[in-house]
Design an enzyme around this catalytic site. Structure first.
Site, mmCIF file in Angstrom:
data_model
loop_
_atom_site.group_PDB
_atom_site.id
_atom_site.type_symbol
_atom_site.label_atom_id
_atom_site.label_comp_id
_atom_site.label_asym_id
_atom_site.label_seq_id
_atom_site.Cartn_x
_atom_site.Cartn_y
_atom_site.Cartn_z
ATOM 1 N N THR A 57 5.756 -1.851 11.556
ATOM 2 C CA THR A 57 6.543 -2.209 10.369
ATOM 3 C C THR A 57 8.008 -2.351 10.756
ATOM 4 O O THR A 57 8.453 -1.763 11.744
ATOM 5 C CB THR A 57 6.415 -1.134 9.269
ATOM 6 O OG1 THR A 57 7.122 -1.573 8.106
ATOM 7 C CG2 THR A 57 7.002 0.196 9.701
ATOM 8 N N THR B 14 -2.996 10.132 -1.834
ATOM 9 C CA THR B 14 -2.335 9.981 -0.533
ATOM 10 C C THR B 14 -2.874 11.025 0.439
ATOM 11 O O THR B 14 -3.056 10.751 1.625
ATOM 12 C CB THR B 14 -0.805 10.116 -0.698
ATOM 13 O OG1 THR B 14 -0.396 9.228 -1.746
ATOM 14 C CG2 THR B 14 -0.063 9.753 0.569
ATOM 15 N N LYS C 290 10.460 1.124 8.462
ATOM 16 C CA LYS C 290 10.635 2.576 8.613
ATOM 17 C C LYS C 290 11.637 2.824 9.748
ATOM 18 O O LYS C 290 12.833 2.825 9.515
ATOM 19 C CB LYS C 290 9.273 3.234 8.805
ATOM 20 C CG LYS C 290 8.333 2.864 7.627
ATOM 21 C CD LYS C 290 7.072 3.643 7.579
ATOM 22 C CE LYS C 290 6.011 3.045 6.678
ATOM 23 N NZ LYS C 290 6.310 2.966 5.268
ATOM 24 N N SER D 194 -13.557 2.673 12.626
ATOM 25 C CA SER D 194 -12.288 2.969 11.964
ATOM 26 C C SER D 194 -12.093 4.478 11.859
ATOM 27 O O SER D 194 -12.991 5.195 11.392
ATOM 28 C CB SER D 194 -12.342 2.323 10.571
ATOM 29 O OG SER D 194 -11.233 2.655 9.811
ATOM 30 N N SER E 152 0.771 9.686 9.310
ATOM 31 C CA SER E 152 2.063 10.058 8.737
ATOM 32 C C SER E 152 2.031 11.248 7.797
ATOM 33 O O SER E 152 3.062 11.835 7.527
ATOM 34 C CB SER E 152 2.657 8.879 7.999
ATOM 35 O OG SER E 152 1.971 8.691 6.791
ATOM 36 N N ARG F 133 2.656 9.771 -11.256
ATOM 37 C CA ARG F 133 3.829 9.707 -10.372
ATOM 38 C C ARG F 133 5.089 9.307 -11.133
ATOM 39 O O ARG F 133 5.064 8.358 -11.899
ATOM 40 C CB ARG F 133 3.582 8.698 -9.251
ATOM 41 C CG ARG F 133 2.490 9.189 -8.326
ATOM 42 C CD ARG F 133 2.075 8.160 -7.303
ATOM 43 N NE ARG F 133 0.898 8.682 -6.608
ATOM 44 C CZ ARG F 133 0.703 8.611 -5.298
ATOM 45 N NH1 ARG F 133 1.594 8.020 -4.534
ATOM 46 N NH2 ARG F 133 -0.371 9.116 -4.747
ATOM 47 N N HIS G 211 4.390 4.393 12.009
ATOM 48 C CA HIS G 211 5.259 5.576 11.920
ATOM 49 C C HIS G 211 5.843 5.979 13.269
ATOM 50 O O HIS G 211 6.392 7.072 13.400
ATOM 51 C CB HIS G 211 4.503 6.733 11.266
ATOM 52 C CG HIS G 211 4.228 6.451 9.830
ATOM 53 N ND1 HIS G 211 5.148 6.668 8.836
ATOM 54 C CD2 HIS G 211 3.160 5.864 9.226
ATOM 55 C CE1 HIS G 211 4.655 6.279 7.672
ATOM 56 N NE2 HIS G 211 3.451 5.782 7.883
ATOM 57 N N THR H 135 5.351 -16.559 0.660
ATOM 58 C CA THR H 135 6.683 -16.917 1.170
ATOM 59 C C THR H 135 7.069 -16.018 2.347
ATOM 60 O O THR H 135 6.789 -14.819 2.341
ATOM 61 C CB THR H 135 7.708 -16.758 0.020
ATOM 62 O OG1 THR H 135 7.335 -17.673 -1.013
ATOM 63 C CG2 THR H 135 9.126 -17.063 0.477
HETATM 64 N N1 PLP Z 1 0.366 1.498 8.010
HETATM 65 C C1 PLP Z 1 0.601 2.803 7.787
HETATM 66 C C2 PLP Z 1 -0.068 3.794 8.662
HETATM 67 C C3 PLP Z 1 1.449 3.208 6.753
HETATM 68 O O1 PLP Z 1 1.646 4.518 6.521
HETATM 69 C C4 PLP Z 1 2.084 2.234 5.953
HETATM 70 C C5 PLP Z 1 3.030 2.602 4.871
HETATM 71 O O2 PLP Z 1 3.495 3.679 4.736
HETATM 72 C C6 PLP Z 1 1.813 0.890 6.222
HETATM 73 C C7 PLP Z 1 0.961 0.554 7.250
HETATM 74 C C8 PLP Z 1 2.469 -0.180 5.415
HETATM 75 O O3 PLP Z 1 3.734 -0.444 5.925
HETATM 76 P P1 PLP Z 1 4.879 -1.060 4.981
HETATM 77 O O4 PLP Z 1 5.503 0.088 4.272
HETATM 78 O O5 PLP Z 1 5.776 -1.779 5.910
HETATM 79 O O6 PLP Z 1 4.181 -1.988 4.033
#
Ligand code: PLP
Length: 434
Positions: free
Chosen positions: A245, A365, A248, A137, A189, A21, A217, A278
């Site tokens: 999150t 990925t 995003k 899962s 995603s 990458r 997402h 922290t």
């Molecule tokens: N969960 C999913 C489905 C994600 O695609 C990602 C990151 O792309 C995360 C959690 C992690 O989130 P963050 O980028 O806030 O660490």
């Protein structure tokens, strides 16, 4: 051991597989999203258009969000001063947690330093506390969920992606009495497909399982107030733990869970990856809160509508030009390449010839053989930007001899047709798609 050579070999393996990458050196331009400055080399910069940011709505560059961050940084400083156990909780974090609990209609929430850490902390704590817990899962769950599940030490069974019959078989086999946790995402995603949250909640009720939903997402982007797909589908109250999150749709940094108070408190009290790190800085917390507030409001709803329009228009325009868009029902626009080296070549050519930045998506990925360009239109991408993207991708597809779909679309003919019909190229694409 020759340590240096060992690591060089490890990198050599990635390079041989064409999945080493390279990060492009970019400066996002707060005043001109989606433009960024590309540092081509030490002496040259060039303006490029970003087409792959996960700051889906551009909230990270919103003037009110920036102002909230600057004000909080001036008032409270830039750091948190320690873990929450050591230094207490900065007030902006308390306010942010209340905002997030309200967003998801839950009694409480807990903020972490990233979405990745939220999943690690929450899944590992919840599943390790439940006696003999079985985690069910989804096969496509994100790495952070997998790491949290592994760390819990609980038994894990994987159900085929979005396959509710398979999930039901596993639930049935486990029996009603055994503690069970169904872990899944609302919007996956890389493919952009969406889970049937209501049906999973039905199964959870029938077989007495807990539910853990990653809305990373979707938060900010879907639902009446930006609470995600569960908000859109009116299912938030049927999910035990909603994880999201701040990085995003909300454009900043950090992650969180929202749930009933005993669950939030148990994670706060037991999760090592919450306790020993922290806390999020107060400036980030204030910025994130402002982004959440804006997206809960009327203007947030308008931004979501515009976002969906641009995403749908992009999909239609690319498909009409014969580019292999992978179909889905969301804002993600994956364009299939199917080969790591050509995917990287397409990305490089877009940048060098057309000033368009789209990161190649390769293994791990996505699965090998399903490499793709993942395009994320935002409300700031104009119809003209979309037309430019279509032309650039057609040029790259032709130059690299990548296969077009059966669609008759040809961008040059399309443009001529648009001239003849006295309408703009995007208007024509839209008509063709309808
Ligand atoms: N969960 C999913 C489905 C994600 O695609 C990602 C990151 O792309 C995360 C959690 C992690 O989130 P963050 O980028 O806030 O660490």
């Amino acid at each position: 051991m020759e340590y240096k050579a060992f690591f060089e070999d490890a990198l050599g393996r990635l390079k041989a597989e064409k999945r080493y990458r390279v990060f492009v050196d970019l400066e996002r331009d707060a005043a001109h999203f989606p433009y960024a400055r590309w540092h081509r080399d030490a002496d040259t910069t060039e303006d490029v258009i970003m087409w792959c940011s996960n700051d889906y709505l551009g909230m990270g560059l919103d003037p009110q969000v920036i102002e909230a961050m600057c004000t909080a940084a001036c008032r409270h400083g830039v750091g948190a001063g320690g873990t929450r156990n050591i230094a207490g909780t900065n007030h902006p974090l308390v306010a942010l947690e209340a905002e997030l609990a309200d967003l998801h209609g839950k009694p409480g929430s807990l903020v972490f330093t990233s979405g990745w850490i939220s999943n690690l902390a929450a899944l590992s704590a919840i599943a390790s506390l439940l006696p003999d817990c079985l985690i069910l899962s989804d096969a496509y769950n994100h790495n952070s969920m997998i790491e949290g599940i592994k760390r819990s030490g609980a038994e894990r069974q994987i159900f085929r992606h979005n396959d509710l019959d398979h999930l039901e078989d596993l639930l049935k086999a486990a029996g009603r009495e055994r503690p069970k946790l169904i872990a899944f995402e609302s919007l996956y995603s890389m493919d952009g497909d969406i889970a049937q949250i209501g049906k999973i909640a039905d199964l959870a009720e029938r077989y007495n399982a807990m539910t853990y939903l990653d809305e990373v997402h979707a938060v900010g982007l879907y639902g009446r107030r930006g609470g995600g797909i569960a908000d859109r589908d009116n299912e938030m109250d049927r999910i035990d733990v909603i994880e999201g999150t701040l990085a995003k749709g909300f454009g900043t940094l950090g992650g969180y869970i929202a749930a009933d108070l005993p669950i939030v408190d148990a994670v706060r009290s037991y999760a090592a990856s919450f306790i020993f790190t922290t806390a999020l800085s107060p400036a980030l917390a204030a910025a994130a809160q402002k982004a959440v507030q804006l997206l809960k409001s009327e203007s947030g709803a308008e931004l979501r509508t515009r976002h969906q329009r641009q995403a749908m228009l992009t999909k239609h325009a690319l498909s009409a030009a014969g580019l292999p868009v992978m179909p889905n029902q969301s804002h993600i626009v994956p364009v299939f390449v199917g080969d790591a080296e050509r995917c990287k070549a397409a990305s490089d050519m877009l940048l060098q010839r057309h000033s368009i930045y789209i990161q190649p998506i390769n293994y791990p990925t996505v699965a090998r053989g399903t490499e793709r360009l993942r395009i994320t239109p935002s409300p700031a991408h104009s119809d003209g930007h979309i037309a430019h993207l279509v032309e650039a991708l057609v040029d790259v597809w032709q130059a690299l001899k990548l296969p077009f779909t059966e669609t008759t679309g040809n961008v040059v003919a399309f443009r001529r047709e648009a001239d003849d019909a006295h309408c703009t190229f995007p208007e024509l694409v839209k008509k063709a798609a309808e």
